[in-house]
Design an enzyme around this catalytic site. Structure first.
Site, mmCIF file in Angstrom:
data_model
loop_
_atom_site.group_PDB
_atom_site.id
_atom_site.type_symbol
_atom_site.label_atom_id
_atom_site.label_comp_id
_atom_site.label_asym_id
_atom_site.label_seq_id
_atom_site.Cartn_x
_atom_site.Cartn_y
_atom_site.Cartn_z
ATOM 1 N N VAL A 160 0.882 -1.228 -0.121
ATOM 2 C CA VAL A 160 -0.104 -0.176 -0.160
ATOM 3 C C VAL A 160 0.881 1.175 0.052
ATOM 4 O O VAL A 160 1.944 1.417 0.872
ATOM 5 C CB VAL A 160 -0.975 -0.038 1.354
ATOM 6 C CG1 VAL A 160 -1.644 1.338 1.272
ATOM 7 C CG2 VAL A 160 -1.862 -1.234 1.118
ATOM 8 N N GLU B 115 15.490 -10.250 24.895
ATOM 9 C CA GLU B 115 15.496 -11.510 24.416
ATOM 10 C C GLU B 115 16.378 -11.957 23.506
ATOM 11 O O GLU B 115 17.168 -12.956 23.599
ATOM 12 C CB GLU B 115 14.055 -11.653 23.898
ATOM 13 C CG GLU B 115 13.086 -11.737 24.840
ATOM 14 C CD GLU B 115 11.653 -11.379 24.312
ATOM 15 O OE1 GLU B 115 10.762 -11.604 25.219
ATOM 16 O OE2 GLU B 115 11.454 -11.047 23.199
ATOM 17 N N ALA C 90 1.300 -7.414 21.134
ATOM 18 C CA ALA C 90 0.469 -8.298 20.329
ATOM 19 C C ALA C 90 -1.195 -8.160 21.041
ATOM 20 O O ALA C 90 -2.117 -7.860 20.273
ATOM 21 C CB ALA C 90 0.850 -9.660 20.341
#
Lengths: 428, 428
Positions: free
Chosen positions: A83, A174, A319
């Site tokens: 897009v 992490e 999330a």
């Protein structure tokens, strides 16, 4: 939603991440036609992307074709395209490879990109981690850094092998933990010319502590865990310069070094053309119903939205936030709620988790705070539970069990002899 | 082997495929120092590469780090580098990224590349299948061909989606069968705008039958099985031209078409600098002990060797041939056999297998010839058995079981929005 009752309204969703996919799935039984546009053909489970970058998992373990994810839904079509812009005047989305796509209602969930604080030229030497392509680039760089250090050790004086991770948020923590584990347990045993004490992993954070989203006690537990694993944590330290040859950390120039960028994000550039107020990270300041000011049928969700929570601070780019927003918007559309009828979006915060390594994690669930093995087990369960397909759940679980038992991760692959990266890589 | 007894002789192995790795492993307990050089960092289980190209398996399922494969062997070191040439005069191997590497004994196992019969310009439009990088390129092209056909069907008149596989040997047959299965069962259900009868898969073979290495009865059984799956088998047909827009098959120009090259191989260009007699495919005409004429301590094995069997025809480019040759050479070196003491290499032919699809294969084990489900089960067992690590065996098996039950292969991933390939791909 400019629609008469006989033609089903056209809903266009930009982005097949957690928010966009949740919105599409939330519209499953609504009398609407949904077009889901993504520049890749897959949904990506981004919370485990760092494990692909550190060669613990394969791309196919954490990604799933979008078309397959919505195959059962009659009213959703998937278009793979990029897009370029949103034309609010004509209510069309401009894409790269086809005619403009008209919409009645638009859900923008284009996500974010790494932000380099005005130093975009650093991107080439300090890749970020947002897409599978990023993760594979990073993986190849990390593996090649070991190969190059081995070469140096054979033909010249041994030099320390240095990895610099910029940013002490969950991604940086992490990555640092995973790199320390893979480095010590899987890589060094394969390189007889290298010693583990010659491998340095620096985690550089500008603020006063790592994991600033967690409580101070958990931050310091994470710091101690990382230090025990061999990671050097540098707090209140700025990265001032990133070059091909190395990186300026505070007032020290470290060379050679492989640099990974996990310091900040900026919303997709799509937000800039909307003509809406943006925050300093390029996020759209959405209204209480996640629509943009002045247009109740254009919504922005996920990492590209600046949506304030109870304490007036913007919700984090996680999330669960994006998924809840996607479901909320789907419900507004399903019920054809006029702007005045909509209850504001409220994020149900179920807590947060960050993993540091095998049997090491921190968890904060409301008043409950814990770390170590229980937090890590919870982290495993939550992440496997949210993986989109049964197949991927099974594969990730089996891979982790294998890795836990053997320390021989199988994804340590350099596809094409590293010719693409050996010239541009941080370690010549 | 020009060595005195106090210094262990230096054995250099070029290539970590089936031959090179078998040689390295065969020298496990010999008083020699082995250097294994490969341009990638992994051993690749090439017989299953077509399954990565057709998105049924992930790269990590069929590849394994070379360093990990020989980790337990004290006398082997691995170097990731590209070998540019062999300098016989000074007994050194010239590599891209370091000083030349001296050897006492050399084992060349550099493999082969796709051959385009003098039309190297076709390579860009008709990729072959030799490396993980090839397989990923091919996979992305195949997946993008579906995306592009879907786009055409939405915005213009539908055109058939055509795949042309050039070459009816085992690789071509396996690719055609796998593509038909994945196309019909996994891809078409995901593309509502496409119909299966608009997808054409052409297998083009110049000779009189496919699988010419098998008996004529098995060839025709394979042909019938492929036809039932929807593959058009064109025999005695030449490909005369390959362009970006399409392909000339016989006297028909097919456009647009995705072309895959499985028609022939040529030995690695490394063989050319040796100053040895080569055959028309660039393979070194080795002596009975696999050494080159005039140098008893330089061996050539695998796809780069022209080694005649009982019937004076060259042995086929198969994994068992390369592995047996690697073990044979390792034994010659281990026993320090002078040229006169060496028994000639004899290939123990245990038969051959080719798979066509789920529950469809052909097998030829000496006098025993069979097809269908028994041959396919045998094929599965043999291939899983030969996979190098327990982990990969487990993963491939679980992936096959998943795929057999659901027809939803998870490896259908286009990494970077296909931008790299959409311009150069066969189907614009």
């Amino acid at each position: 939603m400019a629609s008469n009752s006989s033609v089903p309204p056209h809903i266009v969703i930009v982005g097949g991440g957690f928010g966009g996919l949740a919105a599409a799935q939330g519209l499953a039984h609504a009398p609407v036609e949904v077009l889901l546009i993504d520049r890749t053909n897959h949904h990506l489970f981004q919370p485990l992307l760092y494990q692909v970058a550190t060669a613990a998992l394969s791309p196919g373990d954490i990604a799933w074709p979008l078309r397959t994810a919505v195959r059962g839904q009659q009213n959703v079509r998937v278009v793979m395209d990029k897009v370029e812009a949103v034309d609010r005047a004509t209510r069309r989305v401009i894409v790269t490879n086809g005619p403009a796509i008209p919409f009645d209602t638009l859900i923008l969930a284009p996500g974010s990109r790494p932000a380099y604080f005005g130093h975009d030229e650093w991107a080439a030497h300090a890749p970020g981690l947002k897409t599978l392509s990023d993760a594979l680039t990073l993986r190849e760089r990390l593996l090649l850094a070991f190969e190059n250090a081995d070469r140096r050790a054979r033909f010249a004086a041994a030099q320390p092998l240095t990895f610099v991770i910029v940013g002490g948020g969950p991604t940086g923590v992490e990555l640092a933990g995973a790199l320390a584990e893979i480095g010590r347990n899987a890589m060094v045993p394969d390189f007889p010319a290298l010693r583990w004490d010659e491998v340095r992993i620096l985690l550089v954070e500008g603020g006063e502590r790592i994991l600033p989203g967690f409580s101070p006690a958990l931050s310091s537990q994470a710091t101690i865990a990382l230090q025990r694993m061999g990671v050097t944590v540098l707090l209140k330290t700025q990265v001032r310069e990133v070059r091909d040859s190395g990186v300026m950390v505070g007032d020290r120039f470290i060379e050679p070094a492989s640099v990974i960028w996990a310091a900040g994000n900026r919303a997709s550039p799509l937000t800039q053309g909307l003509g809406c107020p943006l925050d300093s990270s390029g996020r759209v300041r959405v209204q209480a119903d996640l629509s943009i000011p002045g247009d109740p049928w254009i919504f922005v969700i996920g990492d590209a939205a600046h949506c304030t929570g109870k304490d007036e601070r913007p919700l984090p780019g996680l999330a669960p936030v994006a998924m809840q927003q996607g479901r909320y918007v789907a419900e507004v559309i399903r019920n054809r709620q006029a702007p005045g009828q909509r209850a504001p979006f409220v994020y149900a915060d179920r807590g947060q988790l960050a993993t540091i390594g095998r049997a090491k994690a921190v968890a904060e669930l409301g008043p409950l705070r814990f770390s170590g093995l229980p937090a890590w087990l919870l982290w495993c369960v939550v992440h496997v539970f949210f993986l989109i397909s049964l197949r991927n759940r099974f594969r990730v679980m089996s891979e982790w069990i294998w890795y836990y038992l053997t320390f021989k991760p199988g994804a340590r692959l350099i596809y094409d002899g590293g010719e693409r990266h050996s010239r541009s890589g941080g370690q010549p």
